[in-house]
Design a protein around this motif. Structure first.
Motif, PDB file in Angstrom:
ATOM      1  N   GLN A   1       9.526   3.906  16.219  1.00 18.91           N
ATOM      2  CA  GLN A   1       9.104   3.531  14.874  1.00 18.91           C
ATOM      3  C   GLN A   1      10.306   3.581  13.956  1.00 18.91           C
ATOM      4  O   GLN A   1      10.990   4.602  13.842  1.00 18.91           O
ATOM      5  N   ILE A   2      10.562   2.454  13.286  1.00 24.79           N
ATOM      6  CA  ILE A   2      11.731   2.369  12.417  1.00 24.79           C
ATOM      7  C   ILE A   2      11.351   2.207  10.951  1.00 24.79           C
ATOM      8  O   ILE A   2      12.223   2.271  10.074  1.00 24.79           O
ATOM      9  N   ALA A   3      10.041   1.989  10.683  1.00 20.02           N
ATOM     10  CA  ALA A   3       9.599   1.799   9.296  1.00 20.02           C
ATOM     11  C   ALA A   3       8.105   2.081   9.228  1.00 20.02           C
ATOM     12  O   ALA A   3       7.410   2.075  10.248  1.00 20.02           O
ATOM     13  N   PRO A   4       7.568   2.322   8.031  1.00 19.24           N
ATOM     14  CA  PRO A   4       6.127   2.553   7.898  1.00 19.24           C
ATOM     15  C   PRO A   4       5.326   1.298   8.252  1.00 19.24           C
ATOM     16  O   PRO A   4       5.781   0.168   8.064  1.00 19.24           O
ATOM     17  N   VAL A   5       4.132   1.543   8.754  1.00 18.01           N
ATOM     18  CA  VAL A   5       3.185   0.464   9.029  1.00 18.01           C
ATOM     19  C   VAL A   5       2.223   0.372   7.857  1.00 18.01           C
ATOM     20  O   VAL A   5       1.669   1.386   7.407  1.00 18.01           O
ATOM     21  N   ARG A   6       2.011  -0.837   7.365  1.00 17.55           N
ATOM     22  CA  ARG A   6       1.093  -1.005   6.232  1.00 17.55           C
ATOM     23  C   ARG A   6       0.327  -2.314   6.381  1.00 17.55           C
ATOM     24  O   ARG A   6       0.829  -3.293   6.921  1.00 17.55           O
ATOM     25  N   HIS A   7      -0.892  -2.283   5.881  1.00 19.40           N
ATOM     26  CA  HIS A   7      -1.733  -3.469   5.896  1.00 19.40           C
ATOM     27  C   HIS A   7      -2.798  -3.293   4.820  1.00 19.40           C
ATOM     28  O   HIS A   7      -3.138  -2.159   4.452  1.00 19.40           O
ATOM     29  N   ARG A   8      -3.310  -4.404   4.305  1.00 20.25           N
ATOM     30  CA  ARG A   8      -4.341  -4.341   3.273  1.00 20.25           C
ATOM     31  C   ARG A   8      -5.574  -5.106   3.730  1.00 20.25           C
ATOM     32  O   ARG A   8      -5.478  -6.220   4.248  1.00 20.25           O
ATOM     33  N   LEU A   9      -6.712  -4.470   3.539  1.00 16.68           N
ATOM     34  CA  LEU A   9      -8.010  -5.084   3.805  1.00 16.68           C
ATOM     35  C   LEU A   9      -8.776  -5.123   2.489  1.00 16.68           C
ATOM     36  O   LEU A   9      -9.017  -4.073   1.887  1.00 16.68           O
ATOM     37  N   ALA A  10      -9.095  -6.323   2.029  1.00 19.29           N
ATOM     38  CA  ALA A  10      -9.777  -6.501   0.739  1.00 19.29           C
ATOM     39  C   ALA A  10      -9.046  -5.750  -0.369  1.00 19.29           C
ATOM     40  O   ALA A  10      -9.679  -5.155  -1.254  1.00 19.29           O
ATOM     41  N   GLY A  11      -7.715  -5.748  -0.301  1.00 20.73           N
ATOM     42  CA  GLY A  11      -6.909  -5.134  -1.343  1.00 20.73           C
ATOM     43  C   GLY A  11      -6.671  -3.644  -1.185  1.00 20.73           C
ATOM     44  O   GLY A  11      -5.999  -3.041  -2.022  1.00 20.73           O
ATOM     45  N   HIS A  12      -7.170  -3.028  -0.114  1.00 19.52           N
ATOM     46  CA  HIS A  12      -7.034  -1.584   0.091  1.00 19.52           C
ATOM     47  C   HIS A  12      -6.083  -1.308   1.249  1.00 19.52           C
ATOM     48  O   HIS A  12      -6.176  -1.926   2.308  1.00 19.52           O
ATOM     49  N   ALA A  13      -5.168  -0.369   1.049  1.00 21.58           N
ATOM     50  CA  ALA A  13      -4.147  -0.062   2.039  1.00 21.58           C
ATOM     51  C   ALA A  13      -4.738   0.733   3.199  1.00 21.58           C
ATOM     52  O   ALA A  13      -5.437   1.729   2.988  1.00 21.58           O
ATOM     53  N   VAL A  14      -4.440   0.284   4.412  1.00 25.51           N
ATOM     54  CA  VAL A  14      -4.841   1.005   5.617  1.00 25.51           C
ATOM     55  C   VAL A  14      -3.637   1.062   6.548  1.00 25.51           C
ATOM     56  O   VAL A  14      -2.693   0.282   6.428  1.00 25.51           O
ATOM     57  N   VAL A  15      -3.685   2.014   7.493  1.00 29.05           N
ATOM     58  CA  VAL A  15      -2.664   2.110   8.539  1.00 29.05           C
ATOM     59  C   VAL A  15      -3.396   1.947   9.875  1.00 29.05           C
ATOM     60  O   VAL A  15      -3.852   2.922  10.465  1.00 29.05           O
TER      61      VAL A  15
END
Length: 448
Positions: free
Chosen positions: A254-268
């Protein structure tokens, strides 16, 4: 679509000098193959043929039922036939209908869903909405890997079942398509791959997220390779798991944080997490589900969401009312819990196949939303039908499972009120449907 056999028809003539048969095809089968009757009156599957076409075909096995044939030539082409854009189309099993114009493919898939519901007893008409994803937008790929004495194959399964080496795929988003050759070169060097493995890649907001599964343990050198690959291709995270086990994946690099948004809300999302195939289709599914909710929910009302995953629908539902989100996968449930803080969301980790919510827990609810796995909701669906909540919003990726589950609702007196059909798996035989079922007035009245 499985045809109604009396309506399918074909005229057949045998050409002795070529041992071939001329068939007139009437319908597309469930997998996207043409269906006709051969000279003996037997149902025959003709891959590559389209409804209305007259084709020259060779019968391959007279002892199979249905029989299968090889398409030799199209003598009279359908106006909906197009040139497949991928040179691997005839061999790769990923795409079934690249030879069918996209509008016609959407109509075929819509007919498949309507027939599935009709087989469940819902022959009535209702409001239907249709949409189709473009090519080149798929943000998830699950590719097989095999090492043999001849070298390494990485790609998708061919129609015959063998793994087909693929270095370019028109279905995939460009960021994933560009990884096919580098992944091939990487997996050649991974010693933990003895023979068979697979690679799952999700395109998250932070970039490609990779899960590697192998049939052997990673070596120290393997882990260094994965870390170097991550740095070279800006991959925030690469995880690993044994190919033959379902234990949680471990982070290999892992070299960086994982991020994603579902309906505008941040999840990992956890490695290999389920995502809808395209971002636009995810939004279309969420919009369809929200449109099927009751127009007004009281403060005490609770939306029951089953098979919630990481929250694809959950956050949108929480904008309309309190949500009990139930998910069986521990990693997905943990992801949703961590992202749901401060929102009107309660998360319950529970295997609904082994321990479904019971009818009494569902009976007073204004709406139950479920997005079950491909095989359907099983025992949970029987409890929903018995509990008879006022509305059931069912998200389906499998018309056969939809038939089975919807039949239970029909037996309980439900009506089909609205239907959305989304072709998010372009060129495949897969289709997504969102159906709204409403309880009979007598049962709704008893709850007021």
């Amino acid at each position: 679509m499985s045809p109604s056999l009396p309506s399918a028809h074909a005229t057949t003539t045998t050409t002795p000098e070529t041992s071939a048969t001329t068939l007139t095809v009437d319908v597309l089968g469930r997998g996207g193959d043409g269906l006709a009757y051969d000279r003996d009156g037997c149902l025959t599957v003709v891959p590559g043929a389209l409804p209305g076409e007259t084709v020259l075909a060779r019968l391959d096995d007279l002892h199979m039922a249905p029989r299968r044939a090889t398409l030799l030539a199209v003598e009279s082409a359908s106006p909906e036939r197009v040139t497949p854009p991928c040179p691997l189309f005839a061999r790769c099993g990923g795409c079934a209908v690249q030879h069918l114009a996209l509008p016609a493919a959407l109509n075929w898939k819509a007919a498949t869903v309507r027939q599935a519901l009709a087989q469940a007893g819902f022959a009535e008409t209702c409001e239907v909405s249709l949409s189709q994803a473009p090519a080149g937008a798929r943000r998830r790929m699950d590719i097989g890997v095999r090492r043999t004495t001849q070298g390494l194959t990485l790609g998708f399964h061919a129609r015959g079942g063998d793994l087909l080496d693929v270095r370019h795929c028109l279905v995939l988003a460009p960021a994933l398509d560009r990884l096919l050759t580098p992944l091939h070169d990487l997996m050649i060097r991974v010693r933990g791959l003895r023979r068979d493995g697979d690679v799952v890649v999700n395109l998250l907001d932070s970039g490609p997220d990779i899960l590697v599964r192998t049939d052997g343990a990673l070596t120290v050198d393997d882990r260094a390779l994965l870390a170097a690959f991550a740095r070279a291709h800006d991959i925030p995270r690469i995880a690993w798991a044994p190919v033959d086990q379902r234990e949680p994946a471990e982070i290999a690099a892992q070299i960086a944080p994982v991020r994603h948004r579902l309906a505008g809300h941040a999840v990992v999302p956890p490695p290999g997490a389920f995502l809808q195939a395209t971002a636009d289709s995810e939004a279309a599914i969420r919009d369809a589900v929200l449109a099927m909710l009751p127009p007004r929910l009281a403060a005490r009302d609770e939306i029951i969401e089953l098979y919630a995953g990481c929250g694809t629908l959950t956050f949108g539902l929480a904008e309309r009312g309190r949500v009990l989100a139930v998910e069986g996968n521990p990693d997905a449930a943990t992801c949703l819990k961590q992202a749901a803080g401060g929102l009107r969301i309660s998360v319950l980790q529970r295997d609904l196949n082994r321990q479904p919510l019971m009818a009494r827990e569902l009976a007073a609810k204004p709406v139950v939303v479920l997005d079950p796995p491909r095989m359907g909701a099983g025992a949970q669906m029987r409890e929903i039908a018995s509990g008879a909540p006022q509305r059931v919003v069912y998200v389906s990726c499998n018309p056969q499972a939809l038939t089975k589950d919807a039949a239970l609702l029909k037996a309980a007196g439900y009506s089909l009120a609205a239907l959305t059909i989304i072709d998010q798996f372009v060129w495949s035989a897969e289709v997504e449907a969102i159906a709204l079922f409403t309880a009979p007035p007598a049962k709704r009245a008893r709850r007021r």
